[in-house]
Design a protein around this motif. Sequence first.
Motif, mmCIF file in Angstrom:
data_model
loop_
_atom_site.group_PDB
_atom_site.id
_atom_site.type_symbol
_atom_site.label_atom_id
_atom_site.label_comp_id
_atom_site.label_asym_id
_atom_site.label_seq_id
_atom_site.Cartn_x
_atom_site.Cartn_y
_atom_site.Cartn_z
ATOM 1 N N ILE A 41 37.352 46.566 40.746
ATOM 2 C CA ILE A 41 36.724 44.943 40.895
ATOM 3 C C ILE A 41 36.860 44.934 42.287
ATOM 4 C CG2 ILE A 41 36.900 42.588 40.453
ATOM 5 C CD1 ILE A 41 35.543 44.479 37.950
ATOM 6 N N ALA A 42 38.155 45.077 42.841
ATOM 7 C CA ALA A 42 38.372 44.599 44.411
ATOM 8 C C ALA A 42 37.579 45.783 45.263
ATOM 9 C CB ALA A 42 39.905 44.908 44.635
ATOM 10 N N GLY A 43 37.245 46.878 44.903
ATOM 11 C CA GLY A 43 36.436 47.516 45.759
ATOM 12 C C GLY A 43 34.999 47.194 45.561
ATOM 13 N N PHE A 69 35.980 40.975 50.746
ATOM 14 C CA PHE A 69 37.324 40.987 50.838
ATOM 15 C C PHE A 69 37.870 42.343 51.181
ATOM 16 C CE2 PHE A 69 36.268 37.547 48.052
ATOM 17 C CZ PHE A 69 36.822 36.573 48.636
ATOM 18 N N GLU A 70 38.877 42.462 52.126
ATOM 19 C CA GLU A 70 39.339 43.601 52.376
ATOM 20 C C GLU A 70 40.821 43.642 51.733
ATOM 21 O OE1 GLU A 70 39.221 44.512 56.590
ATOM 22 O OE2 GLU A 70 37.253 44.718 56.492
ATOM 23 N N GLU A 71 41.613 42.379 51.855
ATOM 24 C CA GLU A 71 42.879 42.515 51.223
ATOM 25 C C GLU A 71 43.272 40.965 50.634
ATOM 26 O OE1 GLU A 71 45.727 40.513 52.525
ATOM 27 O OE2 GLU A 71 44.367 39.674 54.233
ATOM 28 N N TYR A 90 26.118 47.593 39.625
ATOM 29 C CA TYR A 90 26.699 48.712 40.132
ATOM 30 C C TYR A 90 27.385 49.538 39.193
ATOM 31 C CZ TYR A 90 25.087 45.258 43.695
ATOM 32 O OH TYR A 90 24.153 44.303 44.434
ATOM 33 N N SER A 91 27.732 49.303 38.073
ATOM 34 C CA SER A 91 28.731 50.046 37.327
ATOM 35 C C SER A 91 28.013 50.305 35.924
ATOM 36 C CB SER A 91 30.069 49.251 37.180
ATOM 37 O OG SER A 91 30.706 49.759 35.906
ATOM 38 N N GLU A 92 27.640 51.675 35.558
ATOM 39 C CA GLU A 92 27.079 51.876 34.441
ATOM 40 C C GLU A 92 28.229 51.662 33.343
ATOM 41 O OE1 GLU A 92 26.309 56.076 34.875
ATOM 42 O OE2 GLU A 92 24.595 55.901 36.148
ATOM 43 N N GLU A 93 29.343 51.827 33.408
ATOM 44 C CA GLU A 93 30.506 51.310 32.492
ATOM 45 C C GLU A 93 30.376 49.937 32.112
ATOM 46 O OE1 GLU A 93 31.168 55.205 34.950
ATOM 47 O OE2 GLU A 93 30.905 53.220 35.263
ATOM 48 N N ALA A 94 30.323 49.177 33.182
ATOM 49 C CA ALA A 94 30.569 47.812 32.847
ATOM 50 C C ALA A 94 29.181 47.329 32.263
ATOM 51 C CB ALA A 94 30.653 46.963 34.076
#
Length: 377
Positions: A41-43, A69-71, A90-94
């Motif tokens: 998610i952060a990525g 966000f980077e950090e 962006y996510s097939e899994e989600a």
Amino acid sequence: MSYQFHQFNIDSFLKNFWQKKPTLLKGLFKDFQDPLEADEIAGLAAEEQIESRVVYKKQQNWHVEHGPFEEYQVFGETDWTLLVQAVDHYSEEAAELLKPFRFIPNWRIDDLMVSFSTPGGGVGAHVDQYDVFIIQGMGKRHWRVGLQQTMQKSIPHPDLLQVDGFNACIDEILEPGDVLYIPPGCPHEGYAIEPALNYSVGFRAPNQQDLLSSFADFALQEECFNKRYTDPELQATQSPGLITEAETQKLVGLVKETLSQSDSVEQWLGCYLTQAKHELAIEEIEPAYLPEDLAEMLQQIAIWNRLGGLRCLLLADKFFVNGEFIPTEKQQRPFITFLSNHEVYASSDLNHYLTIEENQQLLLALVNEGFIYPLED
């Protein structure tokens, strides 16, 4: 990963709760597994084109920062939430999380928002104007939800609209696999008890202003509805400052008449309802596939996916994809129905329809647009 409801009566839910009152569906997903980890998610939130924000509270003051966000060290270890929109793009899994909820028409489904919260993290008590299912993933979160009621609104930050105090009819701690359904207008607030992931399946519900604005844009773009007011039976008036009842009705009738032109109205509505609210992760095909390339791929590849977040709908006999009207022939109706009703396609099923040349051309165009792509191992 495939997600299925556990002991859920859809008809009973629609009759007793949908757009009527909130409900907690304990254990709706049995043995729930998160499709994504917090780091993933952060990525996503590090990407420029993906809408994300961090809501946090510091010294009793609310703050909002927008991604990328980077950090996250600056936010500390408690009292903040990262929210990422349209993760299903962006996510097939989600995106698999949306499938069980497709007992509701596809055009009503908006997107899948994912949030990661540290202990104490939340966005405050607020009211949404759309239906939402909130799926509890990793961790635990304390939720309070109320019926529609009179409340005092507050704006603790320009990007936050909250409500001050409400009577709750649900006051529970959610665990993985629990799902909270909240209708429009019902106040709610949730705070993480421990690091937690939540998945919000939101639904679109355009208001009259949205529809009228879009309809006007369509009329200007297409240069349609050009019929002009006329009054060949005009008689001399003694009150030049008066708009008569007959004139009023005639002018209003011009507006109403635009809605009676079914072909134009259907084209506008189909385009409007298939427009993506958030950017799609389209990968352009260069060079474009030729018919023989597609035929070879259909022999080599078993499964094809529809692009995450892509809206593909039928309205009457018209086919719409991503805000565009796609002309088709009458004999293509079974194929475009198949494309609209599914998000994953087996090559064996596709080949069943490809005996018709127009269907071959349509599939090739959708593949070259990046709207349908092969799912390779």
